[in-house]
Scaffold this motif. Structure first.
Motif, mmCIF file in Angstrom:
data_model
loop_
_atom_site.group_PDB
_atom_site.id
_atom_site.type_symbol
_atom_site.label_atom_id
_atom_site.label_comp_id
_atom_site.label_asym_id
_atom_site.label_seq_id
_atom_site.Cartn_x
_atom_site.Cartn_y
_atom_site.Cartn_z
ATOM 1 N N SER A 46 0.854 -1.189 0.000
ATOM 2 C CA SER A 46 0.000 0.000 0.000
ATOM 3 C C SER A 46 0.883 1.229 0.000
ATOM 4 C CB SER A 46 -0.927 -0.011 1.224
ATOM 5 O OG SER A 46 -0.166 -0.020 2.418
ATOM 6 N N GLY A 47 0.246 2.403 -0.189
ATOM 7 C CA GLY A 47 0.978 3.661 -0.240
ATOM 8 C C GLY A 47 1.819 3.880 0.997
ATOM 9 N N PRO A 48 3.018 4.447 0.851
ATOM 10 C CA PRO A 48 3.978 4.470 1.962
ATOM 11 C C PRO A 48 3.969 5.733 2.803
ATOM 12 C CG PRO A 48 5.076 5.092 -0.066
ATOM 13 C CD PRO A 48 3.635 4.843 -0.427
ATOM 14 N N TYR A 49 4.496 5.569 4.027
ATOM 15 C CA TYR A 49 4.935 6.661 4.882
ATOM 16 C C TYR A 49 6.458 6.671 4.850
ATOM 17 C CZ TYR A 49 0.511 7.739 7.292
ATOM 18 O OH TYR A 49 -0.759 8.151 7.617
ATOM 19 N N LEU A 50 7.083 7.834 4.685
ATOM 20 C CA LEU A 50 8.529 7.941 4.662
ATOM 21 C C LEU A 50 9.026 8.799 5.819
ATOM 22 C CD1 LEU A 50 8.195 6.787 1.771
ATOM 23 C CD2 LEU A 50 9.965 8.376 1.028
ATOM 24 N N ALA A 51 10.204 8.441 6.342
ATOM 25 C CA ALA A 51 10.899 9.255 7.336
ATOM 26 C C ALA A 51 12.384 9.024 7.151
ATOM 27 C CB ALA A 51 10.468 8.886 8.752
ATOM 28 N N GLY A 80 -3.376 -1.403 6.088
ATOM 29 C CA GLY A 80 -3.433 -2.861 6.140
ATOM 30 C C GLY A 80 -2.874 -3.427 7.422
ATOM 31 N N SER A 81 -3.087 -4.708 7.583
ATOM 32 C CA SER A 81 -2.604 -5.427 8.749
ATOM 33 C C SER A 81 -2.344 -6.880 8.342
ATOM 34 C CB SER A 81 -3.636 -5.371 9.878
ATOM 35 O OG SER A 81 -3.191 -6.049 11.025
ATOM 36 N N SER A 88 2.900 -8.209 15.138
ATOM 37 C CA SER A 88 1.451 -7.942 15.164
ATOM 38 C C SER A 88 1.137 -6.474 14.910
ATOM 39 C CB SER A 88 0.843 -8.389 16.504
ATOM 40 O OG SER A 88 1.045 -9.763 16.716
ATOM 41 N N HIS A 89 1.810 -5.904 13.908
ATOM 42 C CA HIS A 89 1.590 -4.508 13.565
ATOM 43 C C HIS A 89 0.382 -4.354 12.654
ATOM 44 C CE1 HIS A 89 6.058 -3.334 14.367
ATOM 45 N NE2 HIS A 89 5.311 -3.290 15.457
ATOM 46 N N GLY A 90 -0.476 -3.401 13.001
ATOM 47 C CA GLY A 90 -1.627 -3.113 12.168
ATOM 48 C C GLY A 90 -1.816 -1.629 11.978
ATOM 49 N N ARG A 91 -1.962 -1.185 10.756
ATOM 50 C CA ARG A 91 -2.216 0.186 10.327
ATOM 51 C C ARG A 91 -1.202 1.178 10.879
ATOM 52 N NH1 ARG A 91 -7.600 3.377 11.582
ATOM 53 N NH2 ARG A 91 -6.253 4.990 12.420
ATOM 54 N N PHE A 133 2.006 2.579 15.215
ATOM 55 C CA PHE A 133 1.006 1.655 14.687
ATOM 56 C C PHE A 133 -0.226 1.691 15.580
ATOM 57 C CE2 PHE A 133 4.886 -0.273 12.950
ATOM 58 C CZ PHE A 133 4.488 -0.573 11.650
ATOM 59 N N VAL A 134 -1.403 1.546 14.972
ATOM 60 C CA VAL A 134 -2.615 1.422 15.773
ATOM 61 C C VAL A 134 -2.522 0.182 16.658
ATOM 62 C CG1 VAL A 134 -5.106 1.026 15.675
ATOM 63 C CG2 VAL A 134 -4.051 2.694 14.150
#
Length: 510
Positions: free
Chosen positions: A135-140, A153-154, A180-183, A200-201
């Motif tokens: 899915s579309g990314p977050y960058l840092a 996603g999860s 167990s990382h989700g969103r 992560f949520v």
């Protein structure tokens, strides 16, 4: 709080130098680091991800609508160049290391990925590199570390790269299934590039990872004032503090953690709405973030001097305050590090029951931090006093408020015969008067009758107040001296009052 107008789901925030930039779909708002808006860049197409040089002179914006990255001069608010990324589709997330801009793209139905741009050349050419995104990314990015995270996603993964060379070198993956990382809502890198902080949520914590070994180093759990799921995370310029913003259905807040120990240094509840995901940034000792309301209104939220050691203000008022009479308030300014405040100026505000606020003369603390305020309340009712210390270079500001009941001065009269024969029906009356307000037209006066002498007999009974704010009662007595005391206990905005009257009763002459 700075009102930025309508909220857009294409929203980001960055800080550089003395500038704060916020993207809002078709425009970018530029503010200074007090939150004061300086100008707006309009006519943009889907402005989303932002990156800014540390000195705040150049701003980069990912334009999802036109498939470009725009470079903006923050002094003139002019676009100085555009980089065409239409072939990659929906540039959305940006990160900057030196003269290299990292771009995450995708999430608009096509492929997702990441690429680099060399900003030192006049016309940068996109240099994509392999990222196995779903899915579309977050960058840092910071130092020699670049993180690309899956934005939805999860399970969701983090991919870590070494960017010290000409092209990114893959270090490894922080596997979402394993942990167990989700969103993913946000990700940040410490200034030296040594650690990655994820929001992560799931799981319900901000997590710090070693950027080389990819091992989990610390989890910053939610405390008693940090309810909700992780929404945004930022790292202070010196790398010492982590700011974590949380959202939940009814509330949320921002928490400042000591990075090394994980201790909570500061916590603030949201003044309204909820935090926009991925919108936290440090500006020196301040934290900026974006809040959105249920009506899709967007606000720039500034938390001032939060990394400084805390101060505490206390405030109390003497009981029984009366309108148009001097009221004394006392308090103390104390520093959590144990140092003595000395003489410090305090701003004082009085708020009347109708919400009208007035700035009162400032107060100054004594050497030990104590202070006294004297005010003459103009009216009665529930009055609120607020004292603010604006902080200094070594301690965070603090504020204290209290609401105190201020009553109108009330007087009570009592008249009647001063002498009478035993067995005679005696008539007594009185009036309730309130200075500055209408006297009560109902209620109860308590009458107490005390007989002088050895027996000291006392009798007490209630007497009603009539619509003219007066009262009346009768009595029949045997010989002796009697003292009548009428007492009004007060109520609402009226203070207590009482009056006395003495009558001598003699045996009638035969």
């Amino acid at each position: 709080m700075t009102d930025l107008g309508a909220f857009s789901y294409s929203t980001d925030l960055v800080v550089g130098g003395n500038k704060v930039a916020v993207s809002i779909d078709d425009r970018i708002v530029i503010a200074d680091t007090t939150g004061e808006v300086e100008g707006t860049i309009t006519g943009l197409s889907g402005a989303y991800g932002l990156a800014m040089t540390p000195d705040g002179t150049r701003l980069y914006a990912a334009l999802m609508g036109s498939g470009e990255v725009a470079e903006i001069d923050t002094a003139t608010l002019e676009i100085t160049r555009r980089v065409d990324l239409a072939a990659y589709g929906c540039p959305s997330s940006l990160a900057l290391t030196g003269e290299r801009l990292w771009v995450g793209y995708g999430g608009c139905g096509g492929a997702s990925g990441a690429l680099g741009l060399d900003l030192s050349v006049t016309t940068p050419e996109p240099a994509p590199f392999e990222v196995p995104l779903k899915s579309g990314p977050y960058l840092a990015a910071a130092g020699n570390t670049l993180v690309v995270g899956e934005g939805g996603g999860s399970p969701a993964d983090l991919f870590v790269y070494d960017v010290s060379g000409a092209a990114p070198v893959f270090r490894g993956e922080i596997d979402g299934h394993t942990y167990s990382h989700g969103r993913l809502n946000d990700v940040a890198v410490t200034p030296d590039g040594s650690h990655v902080i994820s929001a992560f949520v799931l799981p319900d914590a901000f997590e710090m990872w070693d950027a080389t070994t990819l091992a989990l180093v610390h989890s910053y759990e939610k405390g008693p004032e940090a309810e909700g799921y992780p929404a945004t995370v930022a790292i202070s310029p010196d790398g010492a503090y982590i700011a974590g913003g949380r959202n939940q259905l009814t509330a949320g807040g921002m928490t400042l953690y000591d990075r090394a120990s994980g201790a909570e240094i500061y916590a603030a509840s949201l003044p309204k709405g909820e935090i926009v995901n991925g919108s936290a940034a440090f500006s020196g000792r301040d934290i900026f973030s974006l809040l959105k309301t249920d009506s899709d209104h967007l606000y720039l939220w500034r938390l001032h001097d939060v990394t400084l050691p805390a101060s505490t203000l206390t405030l109390t008022a003497e009981p029984g305050g009366a309108a148009q009479q001097p009221l004394t308030l006392t308090g103390r300014l104390a520093f959590d590090d144990g140092t003595v405040p000395g003489a410090q100026p305090l701003a004082v505000t009085r708020t009347l029951p109708d919400g009208t606020s007035t700035e009162l003369p400032s107060a100054t603390t004594a050497a030990d931090g104590t202070f006294t305020i004297t005010d003459t309340p103009p009216i009665g009712g529930e009055l609120t006093y607020t004292v603010l210390w604006n902080g200094d270079e070594s301690h965070r500001w603090s504020k204290a408020s209290l609401t105190t009941a201020v009553r109108y001065v009330t007087t009570l009269t009592l008249t009647g015969p001063t002498s009478a024969a035993a067995g005679t029906r005696l008539v007594f009356s009185g009036q309730l008067q309130v200075t500055g307000a209408t006297a009560p037209r109902s209620g109860t006066i308590t009458v107490r009758r005390t007989r002088s002498g050895n027996d000291g007999e006392t009798v007490q009974w209630p007497v009603g107040i009539n619509p003219s704010a007066s009262y009346m009662f009768t009595d029949v007595l045997s010989a002796g001296e009697y003292t009548y005391t009428a007492h009004w206990a007060g109520g609402g905005q009226t203070g207590p009052a009482q009056a006395s009257h003495v009558v001598t009763v003699y045996e009638p002459t035969k």
